[in-house]
Motif scaffolding. Structure first.
Motif, PDB file in Angstrom:
ATOM      1  N   TYR A 167       0.847  -1.261  -0.143  1.00  0.00           N
ATOM      2  CA  TYR A 167      -0.003  -0.071  -0.077  1.00  0.00           C
ATOM      3  C   TYR A 167       0.850   1.283  -0.070  1.00  0.00           C
ATOM      4  O   TYR A 167       0.764   2.380  -0.727  1.00  0.00           O
ATOM      5  CB  TYR A 167      -0.839   0.107   1.199  1.00  0.00           C
ATOM      6  N   VAL A 168       1.943   1.241   0.772  1.00  0.00           N
ATOM      7  CA  VAL A 168       2.665   2.484   0.942  1.00  0.00           C
ATOM      8  C   VAL A 168       3.460   2.692  -0.500  1.00  0.00           C
ATOM      9  O   VAL A 168       3.409   3.634  -1.002  1.00  0.00           O
ATOM     10  CB  VAL A 168       3.825   2.114   1.971  1.00  0.00           C
ATOM     11  N   GLU A 169       3.808   1.289  -1.317  1.00  0.00           N
ATOM     12  CA  GLU A 169       4.380   1.623  -2.484  1.00  0.00           C
ATOM     13  C   GLU A 169       3.519   2.212  -3.608  1.00  0.00           C
ATOM     14  O   GLU A 169       4.019   2.949  -4.223  1.00  0.00           O
ATOM     15  CB  GLU A 169       4.885   0.117  -3.134  1.00  0.00           C
ATOM     16  N   GLU A 170       2.316   1.807  -3.320  1.00  0.00           N
ATOM     17  CA  GLU A 170       1.072   2.177  -4.166  1.00  0.00           C
ATOM     18  C   GLU A 170       1.050   3.685  -3.991  1.00  0.00           C
ATOM     19  O   GLU A 170       0.735   4.512  -5.151  1.00  0.00           O
ATOM     20  CB  GLU A 170      -0.057   1.435  -3.993  1.00  0.00           C
ATOM     21  N   ILE A 171       1.206   4.227  -2.776  1.00  0.00           N
ATOM     22  CA  ILE A 171       0.916   5.687  -2.498  1.00  0.00           C
ATOM     23  C   ILE A 171       1.984   6.392  -3.107  1.00  0.00           C
ATOM     24  O   ILE A 171       1.960   7.398  -3.795  1.00  0.00           O
ATOM     25  CB  ILE A 171       0.509   5.857  -0.978  1.00  0.00           C
TER      26      ILE A 171
END
Ligand code: 6PG
Length: 241
Positions: free
Chosen positions: A118-122
């Motif tokens: 999720y952090v990567e996607e953000i």
């Protein structure tokens, strides 16, 4: 600046919050080409999403994220994604917002991996440099009767993490892992719209507005510069002291 808007019913509060979100998204898209929204789950936002879905709103160039997610399958009754899909996304049609603009927490992975992804996607969506925090145009939050917000519950050490974007967290109260945005991101939002209704929230709301507890004790106190509370009379019975 924190403002409070008081309504006669949960429905009026929800519709006003939904209208404020759409207005802010429109403005953000006009100014910066895209608009980024993070929504909460639980039960309160459902009527807000249903109202938003009935509006003639152009969802193109909007990126949708979640403030937090329960680490359950996406078709689980407890899934925040499922609630948003049922009440908003199915109604507006997948093509309206576009699959790539829907950034759900990938709960098919274990909590820590789901949080990392999720952090990567953000980071990718916002084009962030290492160490940079995303600036959401709107973060829509709720509050539990225990003054939690997102999946930050009283006493949770992550409440003092103002540098990371999101993390997996164990919620003892529910015996459940979740993934949640962290305080640094919540504080960095251009606008925060808190939708809080119902008599079960009245004691917590009074403490958040007038008590001297810390954010560690009352995580719903975490605010960004443009924070507006949308509340009904039941949650705010006698006004502020
Ligand atoms: C969640 C939410 C959470 C919610 C509050 C209020 O995953 O549960 O994101 O922060 O906003 O728990 O929930 P209700 O709207 O159900 O009262």
């Amino acid at each position: 600046m924190t403002a409070l808007r008081l309504f006669d019913s949960p429905r009026e509060a929800a519709e006003a919050c939904g209208a404020a979100i759409l207005e802010a998204l429109d403005a953000a898209r006009s100014e910066r080409g895209r608009a980024r929204l993070a929504v909460s789950g639980g039960t309160t936002p459902r009527i807000m999403f249903e109202w938003m879905a009935r509006q003639a709103f152009d969802w193109s160039r909007v990126d949708l994220f979640w403030v937090d997610e329960r680490c359950v399958p996406i078709d689980d009754a407890q899934s925040n994604y499922r609630m948003t899909r049922e009440s908003l996304l199915d109604a507006i049609g997948g093509a309206a917002i576009g699959g790539a603009a829907i950034h759900r927490v990938r709960t098919e992975f274990p909590p820590e991996e789901a949080a990392r992804l999720y952090v990567e996607e953000i980071r990718a969506s916002f084009g962030l440099r290492p160490g940079e925090l995303p600036e959401f145009d709107v973060v829509q939050r709720g509050m539990g009767p225990d003054k939690h917000t997102a999946s930050l519950f009283p006493g949770e050490p992550l409440i003092e993490n103002e540098t990371d974007i999101a993390a997996a967290v164990w919620v003892e109260k529910f015996g459940q892992h979740r993934v949640t945005l962290l305080p640094g991101v919540l504080k960095n939002a251009r606008a925060t719209y808190n939708l809080v209704t119902g008599a079960d929230k009245a004691v917590a709301l009074r403490e958040v507005f007038s008590g001297d507890s810390s954010a560690l004790e009352s995580p719903a106190k975490i605010a960004s510069p443009g924070t507006i509370w949308f509340v009904d009379g039941a949650a705010f019975p006698a006004g502020l002291p």
